[in-house]
Every structure is written in C-alpha cells, then in structure tokens.
Design a protein around this motif. Sequence first.
Motif, mmCIF file in Angstrom:
data_model
loop_
_atom_site.group_PDB
_atom_site.id
_atom_site.type_symbol
_atom_site.label_atom_id
_atom_site.label_comp_id
_atom_site.label_asym_id
_atom_site.label_seq_id
_atom_site.Cartn_x
_atom_site.Cartn_y
_atom_site.Cartn_z
ATOM 1 N N LEU A 6 0.822 -1.214 0.000
ATOM 2 C CA LEU A 6 0.000 0.000 0.000
ATOM 3 C C LEU A 6 0.855 1.263 0.000
ATOM 4 N N SER A 7 2.020 1.186 0.668
ATOM 5 C CA SER A 7 2.871 2.375 0.769
ATOM 6 C C SER A 7 3.581 2.700 -0.536
ATOM 7 N N GLY A 8 3.601 1.738 -1.481
ATOM 8 C CA GLY A 8 4.264 1.973 -2.756
ATOM 9 C C GLY A 8 5.778 1.998 -2.661
ATOM 10 N N ARG A 9 6.344 1.371 -1.613
ATOM 11 C CA ARG A 9 7.798 1.382 -1.426
ATOM 12 C C ARG A 9 8.526 0.578 -2.493
ATOM 13 N N ILE A 10 7.832 -0.377 -3.076
ATOM 14 C CA ILE A 10 8.456 -1.174 -4.138
ATOM 15 C C ILE A 10 8.053 -0.543 -5.468
ATOM 16 N N GLU A 11 8.921 0.305 -5.981
ATOM 17 C CA GLU A 11 8.568 1.139 -7.129
ATOM 18 C C GLU A 11 8.353 0.347 -8.409
ATOM 19 N N MET A 12 8.959 -0.830 -8.505
ATOM 20 C CA MET A 12 8.857 -1.604 -9.744
ATOM 21 C C MET A 12 7.465 -2.212 -9.937
ATOM 22 N N LEU A 13 6.682 -2.267 -8.868
ATOM 23 C CA LEU A 13 5.357 -2.881 -8.974
ATOM 24 C C LEU A 13 4.342 -1.896 -9.543
ATOM 25 N N PRO A 14 3.362 -2.392 -10.310
ATOM 26 C CA PRO A 14 2.308 -1.508 -10.840
ATOM 27 C C PRO A 14 1.487 -0.889 -9.705
ATOM 28 N N ALA A 15 0.844 0.226 -10.012
ATOM 29 C CA ALA A 15 0.041 0.924 -8.995
ATOM 30 C C ALA A 15 -1.127 0.083 -8.506
ATOM 31 N N ALA A 16 -1.540 -0.926 -9.294
ATOM 32 C CA ALA A 16 -2.667 -1.783 -8.888
ATOM 33 C C ALA A 16 -2.389 -2.500 -7.574
ATOM 34 N N PHE A 17 -1.112 -2.737 -7.269
ATOM 35 C CA PHE A 17 -0.760 -3.432 -6.032
ATOM 36 C C PHE A 17 -1.019 -2.568 -4.796
ATOM 37 N N GLU A 18 -1.264 -1.284 -5.017
ATOM 38 C CA GLU A 18 -1.529 -0.382 -3.892
ATOM 39 C C GLU A 18 -3.013 -0.345 -3.532
ATOM 40 N N SER A 19 -3.821 -1.154 -4.205
ATOM 41 C CA SER A 19 -5.247 -1.222 -3.863
ATOM 42 C C SER A 19 -5.463 -2.237 -2.753
ATOM 43 N N PHE A 20 -6.576 -2.107 -2.048
ATOM 44 C CA PHE A 20 -6.874 -2.997 -0.919
ATOM 45 C C PHE A 20 -7.013 -4.444 -1.375
ATOM 46 N N LEU A 21 -7.779 -4.658 -2.442
ATOM 47 C CA LEU A 21 -8.063 -6.035 -2.851
ATOM 48 C C LEU A 21 -6.828 -6.741 -3.390
#
Length: 356
Positions: free
Chosen positions: A86-101
């Motif tokens: 959720l914090s977006g600390r892993i920049e290589m991951l798409p923004a979709a990983f920052e969603s709750f589900l």
Amino acid sequence: MSARTDLVSRVWSRRGAVLAAAVVLAALPLVAGGVLGEYELGLLITVMILTLFATSFNLLFGYTGLLSFGHAAYFGLAAYAFGILLSGRIEMLPAAFESFLVGGVVAVIAAAAFAAVVGLLCVQRGEIYFAMLTLAFNMMLYQVAFQWDDVTGGANGITVSAPVVELPGLTVNLLDTVTFYYVTFAVLVGSLAVLWRVVNSPYGALLKVIRENPQRAELVGIPVKRYQLSAFVVAGLFAGVGGVLFSVRNFIVTPETLHWSMSAEPVLITLLGGPASFFGPAIGSFVFVFLEEWLTSITDYWQIGLGIVLIPIVLFVPGGLVGLATGDGTEAVRSLLGRDGDPDTTRERPAEVDER
C-alpha cells in the motif's frame, strides 16, 4: 431418545447457537448504535480478527496435532506485505498493487507461500522439534523486520492507511469503524465456513487420524508429512487473512506483530476456549479480549491476572471453556475432590470430542 436422534439434536442445537451469534454480531452496530461506541465496536473487531488467527492455529493444533510456537510469522508477514504494498515502497510494482483487494490477496499469498517453505522443513520433525523450528523461523522474521529499516521501517514500523475500495455501485471506506466492522465480519464468516468445511471433510478426517497416531497412519499408507504440510499452508493462509485485517485495524505494523509473544496469543486463546471444539477459539478470543480489557483497567500487571485465570483452566479443564460448559469440567472437579472413583458419579466421556 436414540443416539442418532441425540446427535442430530446436538448438531442442530449447535448450528442454531452459531446462527444466533452471527445474527447478533451482524445486528449489533444497527440496534446498539446508541450503546456501543466506536471503541466497543473496535474491541469486537479485534475479537473477530483474533478468532480467525486462533482458528487457523487450531487447524494445526487441535485437528492435526502440531503445536506451532511461530504462528505469528504468517500473521505478521501478511500484515507487513500489505502495508509495504500500500505504501508503494516497491517502485517496480504496478500501482494496482496499492489497492486494498490486490494488495490483500498478494499479502495472503505471500503468507501461504512462506508457510509452505517453513512447513516443508518443520514437518520433517515432530513434537518439540517442530515447535522449536516454528519459533525459530518466527523470530528470524522478527529480526528481519526490526533491522531492515528501508523496507519495514525498523522499530517504528510502517503506517497502513487502507484506501477507499471502489466496487460497482458501492464505495467502501475502510477507515469508517462500522464499515470495517462489517468487512471484518464478512471475511470472518467466509473464512470460518471454509475452515469448517475443511475439518468436516474426508481430508479433515485424515488430519484427525494423523493427530491421533501419525505412526499408524503412515503404516496404513497415509502420506502423513504431505497432509501435515498442506494443513500448515492452509493455516498460514488464513493467519495471513487475519494479519491483513489486523494491519487495517491498527493503522500500523511494527516488529511486535512478529514477536513470539504474538505467537503465544492464539495458543492461549485456543487453550482458553477449547482446542477440541471448532468454535473454542472464537469463545476464547471473546473472553481473552474482554478479560484483558478489564484487567488493564484495574492494574498494570494484567498478565498476572490473566495467568491466574488460565492456569486452572489448563490444569483442570483441558477442554477449555467449551469443555467446562459441556460437562468435562465436572470430571476435573470430581478428580480434584478425590471422588473420581465413585461408580455412581463417573460418567462416560464423549468418544469424539470434535463433534461439539
């Protein structure tokens, strides 16, 4: 009344009690809005999360006969994974990983995958060696979380602010206590339904056979370690679900989530409620949370009071509060009073405690 009629009556009675409890929990925020504030609802959310955590532990302890001292590893790992995503600390991951589900599902899968790795090693040894290995892996994760400042935030941990969940025609704000109460309730009911089906399936029956005598199960051709590993993974997966909910509930994840004392909580809760009953951990969670709440309001040494309550239960009522309610406690009391040899007062012990 025949034995079969008596069994059917007991099953329906139990299901009626469970249904009544579910209806009460679902209706509480509606009918008791003027009585229960956000604090009290927060306590009930904690009860539900601990219920899921302890029930997943009891799949190992009560049904498979494996005592894990490191169950917080999967609970805390999922909480950390969810917070990091959720914090977006892993920049290589798409923004979709920052969603709750998406973040929640990935965190739970990570917990199950770690449980598979740890379980593969731990099930090679039984009893005390199994318990010590699970504890060792738990404390290894604790040290990683404590030392890896860049990712885990070190001793300060990481904050978790669950985003608003947008569904077709529905917006879910998890920061609202009542909304999160119902989300937790729905997840708990769904998870318990799955675990109930697991322990009452042929697969669950084999787990009980392994619990009773793993050597004999091996002799009759049951792949014991494979079944133990699968139970380990399932338990880790549902502990991970609890960990995700825990991180949202507390808005922060710290290394304490991975500490051995966190692993002790499902053990104590299960022993308190009763490991031989599927709903024993639920009862234990309720009593544990409100007993802790009451004791902390009257003394700083609440752990001593908790010990005073737990020690007699563990020593004299192995079936926990469920066992006490269903009569096992009377045997313990008779034994304590030295009257267990009286043929007029000795009653037959239930052959299958898991039916409760």
